[in-house]
Design a protein around this motif. Structure first.
Motif, mmCIF file in Angstrom:
data_model
loop_
_atom_site.group_PDB
_atom_site.id
_atom_site.type_symbol
_atom_site.label_atom_id
_atom_site.label_comp_id
_atom_site.label_asym_id
_atom_site.label_seq_id
_atom_site.Cartn_x
_atom_site.Cartn_y
_atom_site.Cartn_z
ATOM 1 N N ASP A 48 -5.248 8.947 4.615
ATOM 2 C CA ASP A 48 -6.554 8.744 5.225
ATOM 3 C C ASP A 48 -6.435 9.754 6.356
ATOM 4 O O ASP A 48 -5.588 9.838 7.315
ATOM 5 C CB ASP A 48 -6.693 7.412 5.813
ATOM 6 C CG ASP A 48 -7.066 6.361 4.956
ATOM 7 O OD1 ASP A 48 -7.315 6.688 3.812
ATOM 8 O OD2 ASP A 48 -7.356 5.303 5.146
ATOM 9 N N THR A 94 1.017 -1.210 -0.015
ATOM 10 C CA THR A 94 -0.048 -0.074 0.124
ATOM 11 C C THR A 94 0.870 1.357 0.080
ATOM 12 O O THR A 94 1.850 1.360 0.472
ATOM 13 C CB THR A 94 -0.839 0.075 1.214
ATOM 14 O OG1 THR A 94 -1.721 1.248 1.380
ATOM 15 C CG2 THR A 94 -0.189 -0.102 2.647
ATOM 16 N N ASP A 129 -3.056 -4.186 1.078
ATOM 17 C CA ASP A 129 -4.516 -3.777 0.690
ATOM 18 C C ASP A 129 -4.227 -2.039 0.316
ATOM 19 O O ASP A 129 -3.902 -1.510 1.177
ATOM 20 C CB ASP A 129 -5.619 -3.959 1.851
ATOM 21 C CG ASP A 129 -6.860 -3.255 1.417
ATOM 22 O OD1 ASP A 129 -7.094 -2.579 0.618
ATOM 23 O OD2 ASP A 129 -7.808 -3.927 1.991
ATOM 24 N N HIS A 157 -5.975 0.228 0.258
ATOM 25 C CA HIS A 157 -6.766 1.012 1.147
ATOM 26 C C HIS A 157 -6.262 0.928 2.615
ATOM 27 O O HIS A 157 -7.130 1.698 3.622
ATOM 28 C CB HIS A 157 -8.415 0.892 0.968
ATOM 29 C CG HIS A 157 -8.840 1.115 -0.262
ATOM 30 N ND1 HIS A 157 -9.551 0.241 -1.120
ATOM 31 C CD2 HIS A 157 -8.834 2.470 -0.861
ATOM 32 C CE1 HIS A 157 -10.081 0.880 -2.212
ATOM 33 N NE2 HIS A 157 -9.707 2.085 -2.113
ATOM 34 N N GLU A 158 -5.391 0.045 2.803
ATOM 35 C CA GLU A 158 -4.700 0.206 4.296
ATOM 36 C C GLU A 158 -3.563 0.905 4.389
ATOM 37 O O GLU A 158 -3.042 1.767 3.332
ATOM 38 C CB GLU A 158 -4.649 -1.381 4.598
ATOM 39 C CG GLU A 158 -5.712 -1.914 5.110
ATOM 40 C CD GLU A 158 -6.494 -1.218 6.376
ATOM 41 O OE1 GLU A 158 -5.360 -0.782 7.186
ATOM 42 O OE2 GLU A 158 -7.550 -1.329 7.069
ATOM 43 N N SER A 180 -8.424 -1.099 -7.135
ATOM 44 C CA SER A 180 -7.130 -0.517 -7.256
ATOM 45 C C SER A 180 -7.232 0.699 -8.064
ATOM 46 O O SER A 180 -8.324 1.075 -8.649
ATOM 47 C CB SER A 180 -6.043 -1.353 -7.649
ATOM 48 O OG SER A 180 -4.711 -0.841 -7.484
ATOM 49 N N ARG A 240 -16.660 4.166 0.579
ATOM 50 C CA ARG A 240 -16.450 2.920 1.063
ATOM 51 C C ARG A 240 -17.244 2.860 2.385
ATOM 52 O O ARG A 240 -17.460 3.940 2.855
ATOM 53 C CB ARG A 240 -14.906 2.596 1.091
ATOM 54 C CG ARG A 240 -14.400 2.683 -0.264
ATOM 55 C CD ARG A 240 -13.039 2.343 -0.302
ATOM 56 N NE ARG A 240 -12.139 3.415 0.256
ATOM 57 C CZ ARG A 240 -11.356 3.834 0.967
ATOM 58 N NH1 ARG A 240 -10.967 2.575 1.857
ATOM 59 N NH2 ARG A 240 -10.571 4.609 1.369
ATOM 60 N N LEU A 282 -14.385 7.438 3.428
ATOM 61 C CA LEU A 282 -14.661 6.064 4.286
ATOM 62 C C LEU A 282 -15.896 6.171 5.218
ATOM 63 O O LEU A 282 -15.536 6.699 6.263
ATOM 64 C CB LEU A 282 -13.464 5.414 4.767
ATOM 65 C CG LEU A 282 -13.272 3.951 5.380
ATOM 66 C CD1 LEU A 282 -14.215 2.994 4.474
ATOM 67 C CD2 LEU A 282 -12.018 3.479 5.889
ATOM 68 N N THR A 295 -8.380 10.810 1.635
ATOM 69 C CA THR A 295 -9.772 10.216 2.216
ATOM 70 C C THR A 295 -10.173 10.597 3.494
ATOM 71 O O THR A 295 -9.078 10.884 4.275
ATOM 72 C CB THR A 295 -9.488 8.684 2.189
ATOM 73 O OG1 THR A 295 -9.462 8.202 0.846
ATOM 74 C CG2 THR A 295 -10.787 8.056 2.770
ATOM 75 N N ARG A 332 -0.390 4.271 1.092
ATOM 76 C CA ARG A 332 -1.321 5.093 1.734
ATOM 77 C C ARG A 332 -0.892 5.330 3.261
ATOM 78 O O ARG A 332 -0.618 4.477 4.069
ATOM 79 C CB ARG A 332 -2.701 4.192 1.881
ATOM 80 C CG ARG A 332 -3.885 4.925 2.463
ATOM 81 C CD ARG A 332 -5.193 4.309 2.614
ATOM 82 N NE ARG A 332 -5.655 4.219 1.293
ATOM 83 C CZ ARG A 332 -6.513 5.138 0.633
ATOM 84 N NH1 ARG A 332 -7.162 6.214 1.305
ATOM 85 N NH2 ARG A 332 -6.734 4.942 -0.586
#
Ligand code: SF4
Length: 392
Positions: free
Chosen positions: A70, A17, A260, A262-263, A349, A162, A123, A97, A19
């Motif tokens: 995030d 990831t 992931d 998104h992690e 992705s 999400r 999210l 995000t 992120r």
């Protein structure tokens, strides 16, 4: 500025990831019954100053090479300068995000302001259907209706979203309905999270709302299947893969999380100091540290399990409460690839998100930024920066 949406792609390629995560402060206007932050003193719930937030974001982007971020709370949309912080992230090529209960986005103007600031997606925590939401939140009025209005606003504005759902006794029978809601409203992903007895919860032997994995699993398996039928990505966090036979490709313990998109990147999350993207071996060692930090243990049955090298096992409080009889070891030689099961998941992705940093040169100062988070300690809230209010 608005951000050009990244075209989503479905992929089985598992890459580390990119992120980062930044806690903007722990204040919130609801009081979820499972929240970690309820016992944190209000003195330590000040908002992160903008200058500190932008310095952290610069470091994520230019030192760690992150491409997404995030924003966590508390409730980040309550930060008085949340929009400025989101805009800075978008400007430097760190697609933002916001993790939120979503209720303040029921006001269309407020949702639109995030679009103008360059939001990538939201999210949204959807912990139940109807009255269950207000019961879990413990505060607020028309909570579920406001969340639904927010999702409708995001659809109107073309902003992807999400879902996160924390699975507790209160909402097990609603997991399938949440999956259906995701399909109906157009959520791209649903993350089903076990309640983790971390931090202040660790010492509590009996937590009334906590559910056993074996109680969750039948509802969760059906909810995953509903997501799949709706074309929604379903992920399960922090549950041992052996608890969901046949659906292991959806399951992420701390060893799978780095794969992931998104992690969160363990490197920037803990301000670990590795410049640029680390190797898979580095992430393996970081996963071991995370496993120890959050007191996961292997129970006796895990000793004969092929997956043990890349599975967290069970949280210590969980084992003290219920033992380890639920473990079902996998036969065969040791599995050391954390993506062994998850490489079978088709996953959302993005096209490469501008690895060079929107054409701007790396500011030399970015490397000299001080740490973005508190140092990691056994008794600390690793990765979460508590911001103390200054004396009046
Ligand atoms: S190591 Fe233990 S908890 Fe993990 S999959 Fe194997 S038996 Fe289950």
């Amino acid at each position: 500025m608005t951000t050009t949406p990244l075209p989503p792609v479905w992929s089985t390629q598992r890459q580390p990831t990119r992120r980062g995560v930044l806690w903007l402060g722990l204040r919130c206007d609801v009081r979820c019954k499972f929240c970690y932050d309820e016992l944190v003193s209000s003195r330590e719930k000040a908002w992160m100053p903008v200058g500190e937030a932008t310095a952290a974001l610069d470091k994520f982007r230019h030192f760690y090479g992150n491409e997404f971020v995030d924003f966590m709370g508390g409730e980040p949309t309550l930060h008085p300068q949340a929009l400025d912080i989101v805009a800075h992230a978008a400007r430097i090529g760190l697609r933002p995000t916001v993790i939120t209960h979503g209720m303040h986005l029921a006001a269309l103007d407020r949702a639109r302001a995030y679009v103008e600031a360059g939001i990538h997606d939201f999210l949204v925590s959807i912990h139940g259907i109807g009255d269950t939401v207000a019961e879990i939140h413990g505060r607020g009025r028309d909570n579920f209706a406001r969340q639904m209005a927010a999702l409708d606003n995001l659809n109107t504005l073309g902003v992807p979203f999400r879902f996160n759902v924390t699975m507790i006794r209160d909402n097990l029978t609603e997991l399938e309905a949440i999956a259906d809601l995701a399909g109906e409203k157009g959520a791209r992903v649903v993350n089903f999270l076990t309640f983790n007895p971390y931090f202040e919860w660790t010492a509590q032997p009996e937590i009334e709302f906590q559910a056993r994995h074996s109680d969750i699993a039948p509802y969760l398996a059906r909810a995953i299947d509903r997501c799949t039928a709706h074309g929604v990505e379903a992920n399960v966090r922090y549950m041992p893969p052996c608890q969901l036979p046949g659906r292991e490709a959806h399951v992420y313990t701390g060893y799978q999380l780095p794969y992931d998109p998104h992690e969160w990147d363990y490197n920037s999350w803990y301000d670990a100091g590795h410049e640029g993207p680390p190797s898979p071996q580095w992430y393996g060692e970081a996963s071991q540290r995370q496993q120890q930090r959050h007191h996961y243990v292997h129970v006796p049955a895990c000793g004969g399990c092929a997956l043990q090298p890349v599975c967290d096992g069970f949280q210590a409080q969980y084992v003290a409460r219920w033992g380890g009889d639920e473990a079902v070891p996998y036969a065969g030689p040791p599995i050391t690839d954390p993506t062994h099961f998850i490489q079978g998941q088709r996953k959302l992705s993005y096209q490469q998100a501008d690895p060079a940093g929107d054409g701007t040169a790396e500011p030399a100062a970015a490397k000299t930024h001080v740490g973005t988070h508190l140092p990691v300690g056994d008794d600390g809230r690793a990765g979460v920066k508590r911001v103390r209010a200054t004396a009046p």
